[in-house]
Design a protein around this motif. Structure first.
Motif, mmCIF file in Angstrom:
data_model
loop_
_atom_site.group_PDB
_atom_site.id
_atom_site.type_symbol
_atom_site.label_atom_id
_atom_site.label_comp_id
_atom_site.label_asym_id
_atom_site.label_seq_id
_atom_site.Cartn_x
_atom_site.Cartn_y
_atom_site.Cartn_z
ATOM 1 N N TYR A 106 -1.660 0.090 15.667
ATOM 2 C CA TYR A 106 -1.278 -1.276 15.283
ATOM 3 C C TYR A 106 0.157 -1.586 15.710
ATOM 4 N N CYS B 148 3.164 -0.181 15.518
ATOM 5 C CA CYS B 148 4.321 -0.116 14.620
ATOM 6 C C CYS B 148 5.514 0.524 15.311
ATOM 7 N N ASP C 247 2.474 12.533 17.818
ATOM 8 C CA ASP C 247 1.305 12.808 16.974
ATOM 9 C C ASP C 247 1.713 12.835 15.504
ATOM 10 N N CYS D 215 2.709 9.203 14.070
ATOM 11 C CA CYS D 215 1.745 8.097 13.971
ATOM 12 C C CYS D 215 1.126 8.041 12.580
ATOM 13 N N PRO D 216 1.284 6.910 11.885
ATOM 14 C CA PRO D 216 0.692 6.792 10.555
ATOM 15 C C PRO D 216 -0.780 6.402 10.608
ATOM 16 N N SER D 217 -1.316 6.234 11.805
ATOM 17 C CA SER D 217 -2.643 5.648 11.917
ATOM 18 C C SER D 217 -3.640 6.546 12.656
ATOM 19 N N GLY D 218 -3.276 7.796 12.877
ATOM 20 C CA GLY D 218 -4.236 8.735 13.445
ATOM 21 C C GLY D 218 -4.576 8.507 14.903
ATOM 22 N N LYS E 233 2.077 12.762 7.296
ATOM 23 C CA LYS E 233 2.818 12.448 8.525
ATOM 24 C C LYS E 233 4.264 12.174 8.162
ATOM 25 N N LYS E 234 5.023 11.720 9.159
ATOM 26 C CA LYS E 234 6.369 11.240 8.880
ATOM 27 C C LYS E 234 6.295 10.206 7.769
ATOM 28 N N THR F 128 6.257 7.139 5.290
ATOM 29 C CA THR F 128 6.085 5.701 5.522
ATOM 30 C C THR F 128 7.339 4.916 5.156
ATOM 31 N N GLN G 126 8.701 2.621 7.659
ATOM 32 C CA GLN G 126 8.090 1.300 7.863
ATOM 33 C C GLN G 126 8.636 0.297 6.857
ATOM 34 N N PRO H 21 9.171 -2.588 10.747
ATOM 35 C CA PRO H 21 9.191 -1.356 11.525
ATOM 36 C C PRO H 21 9.494 -1.590 13.007
ATOM 37 N N PRO H 22 10.198 -0.706 13.696
ATOM 38 C CA PRO H 22 10.834 0.474 13.106
ATOM 39 C C PRO H 22 12.099 0.063 12.372
ATOM 40 N N LYS I 122 -2.904 4.874 2.779
ATOM 41 C CA LYS I 122 -4.094 5.714 2.892
ATOM 42 C C LYS I 122 -4.317 6.624 1.689
#
Lengths: 436, 422
Positions: free
Chosen positions: A43, A45, A96, A99-102, B36-37, B39, B42, B252-253, B320
């Motif tokens: 998306y 970002c 990798d 990315c928050p969206s896989g 992940k990193k 959020t 964002q 973001p960023p 998520k």
């Protein structure tokens, strides 16, 4: 469900579909990779672009979002070639992790790079030949370690280094890593293979090229450490994990090597063996890139049974108690987490563990990339950028209390040594000193 | 043999960080398990507590609005004490980098769209741009950074009736980058004060803006004024322009979000919290009503982490921590009950900014923040929830996202830590 997945579009006549409209292949053959869901997940970002160490120093590099999902979409038109900027991606794979969206960014990059090298690159060009040599370091090292002293003298010669730079485009700024006078495998055979036998605790060691030809002390530490915990260690025949081949788009070479590795390791899994790597790029390759890129019988099984050495002991043994009860002579380390270790979630384990070891001071030198990224920093045209990426790490190392570096990655350790002059150790070496 | 700690916090955002810091204060050994990193990168970097409640707002006193919140709101569980505990932990973590702690009142901050947002704590660099302070304002946009349209933002501010004049201009940044260069590239150029025609980036930018300045007493830029040397960059620009310079938080960023992420993770390190990041928690093993082990998907290989107490802080639908398909809404790690209308057309309202049911989706906590099942009984004795995964708050409309995370994180973390060290 995206529009593309809708069966049939009433506004398009069948003719229009064949002439002007090229339908996207939504359900390709099962052996093909379908990167569409990954591309659709983006998306925009830009978290990947912000975390890209190359984009940070190279204003010409369009960044992972372009190399991945955007280029994938552009490529739906058949006459679109892969952009040559793909060769500036160092395959650190930090995108990798960001990315928050896989989105499978590194998989998209590896695929695009493979296609670029196959279809766009002149196979007689200096760049192709140089990249092929670098990507096949294992072959080069095998030759070198037949006559290690001679090879070291030749490769360390400044005239040879300048010729390498002028003729091949391999930077003369770096000293070629020295070949050990006895390889790990020679040592292994000399000691007569496994010293411990066990039905329950069994591991197969993937030593990779570097601990075999250049730093056998890391491989020896792995063997002695695992044997001290009662493991039967076996060392199957093996080829390069493929990491430098992926990074240079040499996917055919990588697939050949992967085929041999899968054949030699996957068969041991039903006999109770797990696979252990001491290099975080090797474990990354077996765990992630193999199943992402190749369809080989047993490759998923190999991926699911591969571990980094310290990770394995942390999960399967009470390593923490063992370390807390041990002590070593006073020493201080500046630890750097390799990008490929970070992507496996291993970036903090060495510091966490060794903070509890009596006699040891250890400091994390921050989350920047070391900048060498395997073969990237060896390329003459990338050398300066590689050093710019590494500048943060060098700076933090110099400010850290320790004057010995520590990392799991062989090429990160080359870069750390090159930038600071420090000796660099692998965590397994310290663990061996503490526990064996 | 699993990797074992007293308290396991699952998540990497502001709620998870707060829960981990709060648990660590009890002396418990704490591990943060992030996917992940964070959020946080964002996020705007603003920390709101409560801006709108019961049809009122913007509220000048967020605490005065607590009683007006609907039944089932997480603030009713943690109370004013919980909110204050969350803010205390936050302030200790970020120190002088944030302002607003001198008062209980909300500040009004200019957003990058030119809206006015009631907020409780804000980065130091944002402070000179508060709408609640007087002084005519010049907003400066940069041609390459399309996310911040300064003239539109200024018009929007004026339309909101702010008690000062606001004007926006767009200028060229002194150094040209590729068309899609990121905000971090601009920040780096200012950090290093790179050489350009006619001087350096900072001096030429100041000269360009000085030409546009027409009596305004403060100048706002999108949040890109340096990263490692931000204070120095702002001080030099202020000095050259002769008026205070401030940053407008961006999407973001988000540099302000990235800086907040760094500060919170440094605080975790400082507090001795262990961090395992890079892989998602996907499953668990339970025994006798207690979570024994959390299973992490380590590149498709299950890896066990065990702890005495667990805090679930995985976020809401965007983060998520909640999952949805056409049939239902679920909490994917522990399968906790998430109430929602059966008909999915009842999940949302036709108006984009309407009173959507989905905004309040989440697990239903008991009075100790333990997620409960359909019968109101806790799913597990030792599992608590914090942040966006907790239902009952419409944080976007209330302007309460950070506050709910801080408050529930502080309380869930403390309870988990106390249980584990009992």
């Amino acid at each position: 469900m995206s529009d593309a997945e809708s069966p049939g579009n009433p506004t398009l006549t069948p003719d229009a579909q064949t002439d002007d409209f090229e339908a996207v292949e939504v359900f390709p053959d099962s052996t093909d990779m379908d990167l569409r869901p990954g591309a659709d997940n983006c998306y925009k970002c830009t978290a990947c672009d912000v975390s890209c160490p190359v984009a940070e120093v190279d204003d010409e590099f369009p960044g992972p979002k372009f190399q991945g999902p955007e280029q994938w979409r552009l490529k739906r038109k058949e006459d679109e070639a892969v952009d040559d900027s793909i060769m500036s991606c160092s395959n650190c794979m930090r995108c990798d992790d960001a990315c928050p969206s896989g989105v499978p960014l590194s998989q998209m990059h590896n695929t695009a790079r493979g296609e670029y090298v196959d279809e766009e690159m002149d196979k007689l060009s200096r760049e192709y030949i140089r990249n092929r040599i670098l990507a096949n370091y294992g072959t080069l090292a095998q030759l070198g370690s037949m006559f290690p002293r001679l090879a070291n003298a030749v490769m360390g010669n400044s005239v040879v280094q300048r010729i390498n730079e002028k003729v091949l485009g391999i930077t003369a700024e770096r000293d070629f890593p020295e070949f050990a006078t006895q390889t790990f495998r020679e040592w292994w055979n000399e000691r007569g293979g496994p010293q411990v036998r066990s039905e329950e605790k069994r591991v197969a060691y993937f030593h990779g090229c570097y601990s075999n030809y250049n730093t056998p002390e890391v491989g020896k530490a792995m063997v002695r450490l695992f044997e001290s915990f009662g493991y039967e260690v076996v060392v199957p025949k093996q080829r390069c994990s493929g990491t430098p081949m992926f990074a240079n788009g040499m996917l055919d070479d990588a697939k050949r090597a992967a085929g041999i590795n899968v054949e030699n390791f996957a068969g041991l899994i039903p006999e109770g063996y797990d696979i252990i790597a001491s290099c975080t790029s090797c474990s990354m390759s077996l765990r992630q890139e193999y199943p992402e890129l190749f369809d080989i019988d047993g490759i998923e099984d190999l991926s699911a049974h591969t571990y980094e050495a310290l990770e394995y002991l942390r999960i399967h043994e009470d390593l923490e108690s063992a370390v807390r009860e041990a002590s070593v002579e006073d020493q201080s380390f500046a630890y750097h987490a390799p990008c490929h270790g970070r992507n496996q979630g291993l970036d903090r384990q060495a510091v966490e563990l060794f903070r509890q070891l009596d006699g040891v001071e250890i400091e994390d030198v921050g989350d920047s990339c070391s900048g060498i990224s395997g073969t990237y920093g060896w390329k003459e045209e990338k050398y300066d950028k590689s050093m710019q990426i590494g500048a943060d790490m060098f700076d933090h190392m110099e400010h850290a209390q320790g004057n010995v570096g520590m990392t799991e990655c062989p090429t990160c350790s080359m870069q750390m040594e090159h930038g600071t002059g420090y000796d660099i150790k692998h965590p397994l070496q310290l663990l061996e000193e503490a526990l064996v | 043999m699993a990797i074992t700690d007293d308290v396991l916090v699952i998540g990497g955002g502001i709620a998870a960080c707060t829960a981990a810091l709060s648990a660590a204060e009890t002396g418990a050994r704490v591990r943060l398990l992030a996917h992940k990193k964070s959020t946080l990168r964002q996020a705007s970097g603003l920390v709101d507590v409560l801006g709108y409640a019961g049809g009122d707002g913007p509220l000048s006193d967020p605490y005065a609005g607590l009683d007006a919140l609907p039944e089932g709101h997480p603030y009713h569980i943690v109370g004013e004490d919980g909110v204050r505990a969350g803010l205390r932990i936050f302030e200790e973590a970020v120190g002088d980098a944030y302002r607003g702690g001198h008062t209980d009142s909300n500040a009004l901050v200019t957003t990058h769209g030119g809206a006015v947002k009631p907020t409780a704590r804000y980065p130091e660099s944002v402070a000179p741009g508060l709408v609640s302070t007087s002084g005519d304002m010049l907003l400066v946009g940069l041609a390459g950074l399309t996310d911040f349209d300064a003239p539109v933002a200024a018009d929007h501010l004026a339309a909101a009736g702010v008690p000062f004049s606001a004007r926006g201009v767009t200028v060229e940044f002194p150094k040209r980058f590729r068309a899609d260069a990121k905000v971090t590239r601009f920040a780096k150029a200012l950090d290093r004060d790179e050489d350009v025609d006619g001087g350096t980036v900072r001096s030429v930018l100041a000269d360009t803006v000085a030409e546009e300045l027409d009596g305004e007493s403060r100048v706002g830029f999108p949040a890109m004024l340096g990263d490692d040397h931000d204070e120095e960059v702002r001080a030099e620009l202020s000095d050259r322009l002769g008026v205070p310079v401030f940053e407008v938080p961006t999407g973001p960023p988000s540099l302000l979000g990235l800086k907040l992420e760094d500060m919170l993770f440094d605080a975790l390190d400082e507090a001795g919290v262990r961090i395992s990041a890079g892989n998602p928690a996907v499953d668990f093993e339970a025994d006798d009503g207690r979570v024994e082990t959390v299973i992490v998907d380590q590149k498709s290989r299950p890896t066990p982490y065990s702890a005495d107490q667990v805090v679930l802080a995985t976020g809401g639908l965007v983060g998520k921590g909640l999952d949805s398909d056409r049939e239902s809404v679920t909490e994917p790690v522990f399968g906790c009950h998430v109430p929602h209308p059966e008909d999915r057309y009842d999940w949302s309202e036709p108006e984009a900014f309407g009173d959507h049911a989905f905004a309040r989706f989440g697990v239903v906590p008991d009075d100790e923040l333990r997620p409960t099942d359909e019968d109101g009984e806790p799913h597990f004795e030792n599992l608590r929830a914090a942040g966006g995964v907790v239902g009952g708050a419409d944080v976007a409309r209330e302007k309460s996202a950070s506050g709910v995370s801080l408050a529930t994180g502080a309380v869930a973390g403390r309870l988990a830590g106390e249980e584990a060290t009992r």
